[in-house]
Design a protein around this motif. Structure first.
Motif, short mmCIF file in Angstrom:
data_model
loop_
_atom_site.label_atom_id
_atom_site.label_comp_id
_atom_site.label_asym_id
_atom_site.label_seq_id
_atom_site.Cartn_x
_atom_site.Cartn_y
_atom_site.Cartn_z
N GLU A 1 7.24 43.79 -20.35
CA GLU A 1 6.04 44.19 -19.55
C GLU A 1 4.93 43.52 -20.14
O GLU A 1 4.53 43.29 -21.33
CB GLU A 1 6.04 45.59 -19.70
N PHE A 2 3.88 42.81 -19.28
CA PHE A 2 2.67 42.26 -19.61
C PHE A 2 1.64 42.95 -19.00
O PHE A 2 1.74 43.35 -17.69
CB PHE A 2 2.58 40.95 -19.50
N SER A 3 0.55 43.16 -19.47
CA SER A 3 -0.62 43.87 -18.91
C SER A 3 -2.25 43.32 -19.45
O SER A 3 -2.22 43.09 -20.77
CB SER A 3 -0.66 45.44 -19.06
N GLY A 4 -3.14 42.85 -18.46
CA GLY A 4 -4.04 42.40 -18.92
C GLY A 4 -4.64 41.52 -17.72
O GLY A 4 -4.08 41.22 -16.84
N ASP A 5 -5.96 41.03 -17.98
CA ASP A 5 -6.67 40.40 -16.97
C ASP A 5 -6.15 39.13 -16.66
O ASP A 5 -5.94 38.70 -15.35
CB ASP A 5 -8.25 40.21 -17.14
N ALA A 6 -5.69 38.55 -17.75
CA ALA A 6 -4.97 37.18 -17.33
C ALA A 6 -3.56 37.31 -16.61
O ALA A 6 -3.26 36.31 -15.86
CB ALA A 6 -4.71 36.47 -18.62
N VAL A 7 -3.01 38.33 -16.49
CA VAL A 7 -1.81 38.41 -15.59
C VAL A 7 -2.23 38.40 -14.04
O VAL A 7 -1.65 37.45 -13.38
CB VAL A 7 -1.09 39.84 -15.69
N ARG A 8 -3.29 38.88 -13.61
CA ARG A 8 -3.73 38.79 -12.27
C ARG A 8 -4.22 37.37 -12.15
O ARG A 8 -3.80 36.72 -11.08
CB ARG A 8 -4.99 39.62 -12.07
N GLU A 9 -4.99 36.68 -13.04
CA GLU A 9 -5.40 35.48 -12.70
C GLU A 9 -4.41 34.34 -12.71
O GLU A 9 -4.48 33.31 -11.77
CB GLU A 9 -6.31 34.82 -14.12
N LEU A 10 -3.41 34.67 -13.51
CA LEU A 10 -2.18 33.51 -13.44
C LEU A 10 -1.15 34.16 -12.83
O LEU A 10 0.12 33.59 -12.77
CB LEU A 10 -1.74 33.31 -14.85
N TRP A 11 -1.17 34.94 -11.93
CA TRP A 11 -0.24 35.62 -11.00
C TRP A 11 0.68 34.50 -10.13
O TRP A 11 1.82 34.72 -10.16
CB TRP A 11 -0.66 36.44 -10.16
N PRO A 12 0.14 33.51 -9.43
CA PRO A 12 0.64 32.60 -8.68
C PRO A 12 1.67 31.81 -9.55
O PRO A 12 2.75 31.18 -9.22
CB PRO A 12 -0.40 31.63 -8.05
N LEU A 13 1.32 31.37 -10.82
CA LEU A 13 2.28 30.88 -11.94
C LEU A 13 3.56 31.50 -12.21
O LEU A 13 4.53 31.16 -12.15
CB LEU A 13 1.34 30.65 -13.29
N LEU A 14 3.13 32.85 -12.46
CA LEU A 14 4.31 33.72 -12.68
C LEU A 14 5.47 33.82 -11.29
O LEU A 14 6.68 33.82 -11.48
CB LEU A 14 3.98 35.38 -12.73
N GLU A 15 4.84 33.76 -10.17
CA GLU A 15 5.70 33.76 -9.02
C GLU A 15 6.38 32.25 -8.65
O GLU A 15 7.61 32.54 -8.60
CB GLU A 15 4.80 34.02 -7.61
N ALA A 16 5.69 31.27 -9.11
CA ALA A 16 6.33 30.00 -9.19
C ALA A 16 7.49 30.15 -10.02
O ALA A 16 8.45 29.45 -10.01
CB ALA A 16 5.32 29.01 -9.53
N GLY A 17 7.43 30.62 -11.41
CA GLY A 17 8.45 30.73 -12.31
C GLY A 17 9.68 31.26 -11.79
O GLY A 17 10.75 31.09 -12.22
#
Length: 336
Positions: free
Chosen positions: A284-300
């Motif tokens: 689990e990850f939590s923090g502002d950067a999770v929202r900012e980099l959300w499309p990168l997580l989806e791409a993964g």
């Protein structure tokens, strides 16, 4: 910026295929089939596509136009500047083997697995289908359990599966999609749970980490996305990898749900067992950067992450609020 990176990664072209074999005999195979499938595919693809069998791939003058040389013995394209400081260039494909099973197979049973091609690799579908047919006939595993290739289907997002190959019929044309068409639609959140479906090998400081921080994941995803866009795609782009990694460092990590799964494979080239150990479970990850980099997580979810994706390692899916596929209620959509 994160939005610029999301836009570039969204342009990566990919072709998801589903391959179906039918077992011709009873027999046993390893519980995790990633290594067996990768080894058999490489052997057969070289047999059907290599024009200069006495040449080694690095010195071969047609390496960048050869299905085997490009897909299996992947090297840096001539003149390419991106990722020059990195020893390994990611392969332009990813295997999606079935979930580990008991290993017992009966004649008539279907073996289905995914093969995702990125960028220029889709140009070699014809060679790959011939190689898949040959590897099935030759057999998988140490005991050469024989199969027959019965179907190859194109599984594009938001479309019905389309037949690419059926026995006795000519190959159908294929059409790649862009990542942006596969990952768009989920609202971005400041918290995410990733379920690591297959052993995931992320390194920090050159060593496999059992507790990957968010910045380690982000670095691996950025480098993989950069390779697929610049080395295997048609664009010469660059990302501020270090800047984005620094933005990811404050994110909190909870890795209590991870465990190390030990796997290995036999490398005929090295004449020894090679470890495929990796982490599985949830993180689990939590923090502002999770929202900012959300499309990168989806791409993964499509690209995979870490070492060994050619064997089916590094596959994950996102859980929003701990529920797979749940519609998150925490905020606006990420900028794409």
């Amino acid at each position: 910026t994160p939005s610029e990176v999301a836009a570039e990664i969204g342009e990566i072209e990919f072709l998801p295929l589903r391959v179906t074999f039918e077992a011709k005999d009873d027999g046993r195979l390893p519980p995790f089939l990633g290594s067996a499938l990768r080894g058999a595919l490489g052997w057969s693809l070289r047999r059907v596509s290599c024009a200069l069998r006495r040449e080694s791939c690095p010195s071969c003058i047609v390496r960048e136009r050869c299905a085997y040389g490009y897909i299996i013995e992947t090297g840096r394209p001539n003149g390419a500047e991106r990722l020059r400081g990195h020893r390994d260039v990611p392969h332009p494909y990813m295997l999606e083997p079935p979930a580990p099973g008991a290993g017992e197979w009966r004649a008539g049973a279907d073996l289905s697995f995914g093969l995702v091609l990125f960028g220029r690799a889709a140009e070699y579908v014809g060679y790959l289908v011939v190689a898949l047919r040959e590897m099935a006939q030759r057999g998988l595993g140490r005991n050469r359990l024989r199969f027959e290739l019965t179907a190859v289907d194109e599984i594009l997002p938001h479309r019905r599966p389309a037949a690419v190959y059926r026995p006795g019929a000519p190959l159908s044309a294929v059409r790649s999609a862009r990542l942006r068409d596969a990952v768009a639609g989920r609202p971005a959140c400041e918290r995410v749970v990733l379920e690591l479906l297959t052993p995931t090998r992320l390194t920090d400081g050159g060593a496999l980490t059992r507790r990957p921080g968010f910045h380690v994941l982000v670095r691996a995803l950025l480098l993989r996305g950069l390779a697929m866009r610049s080395l295997h795609g048609s664009a010469d782009v660059d990302f501020d990898v270090q800047g984005l990694v620094r933005r990811a460092e404050p994110v909190e990590t909870r890795a209590d749900g991870l465990r190390l799964l030990r796997l290995d494979r036999y490398s005929s080239r090295q004449g020894a067992l090679v470890p495929l150990d990796g982490m599985v479970g949830t993180v689990e990850f939590s923090g502002d950067a999770v929202r900012e980099l959300w499309p990168l997580l989806e791409a993964g979810e499509v690209l995979g992450v870490g070492k060994g994706t050619a064997f089916g390692l590094g596959r994950y899916r996102m859980r929003e609020h701990g529920v797979v596929g749940a519609r998150a209620s925490c905020g606006v959509r990420a900028t794409r």
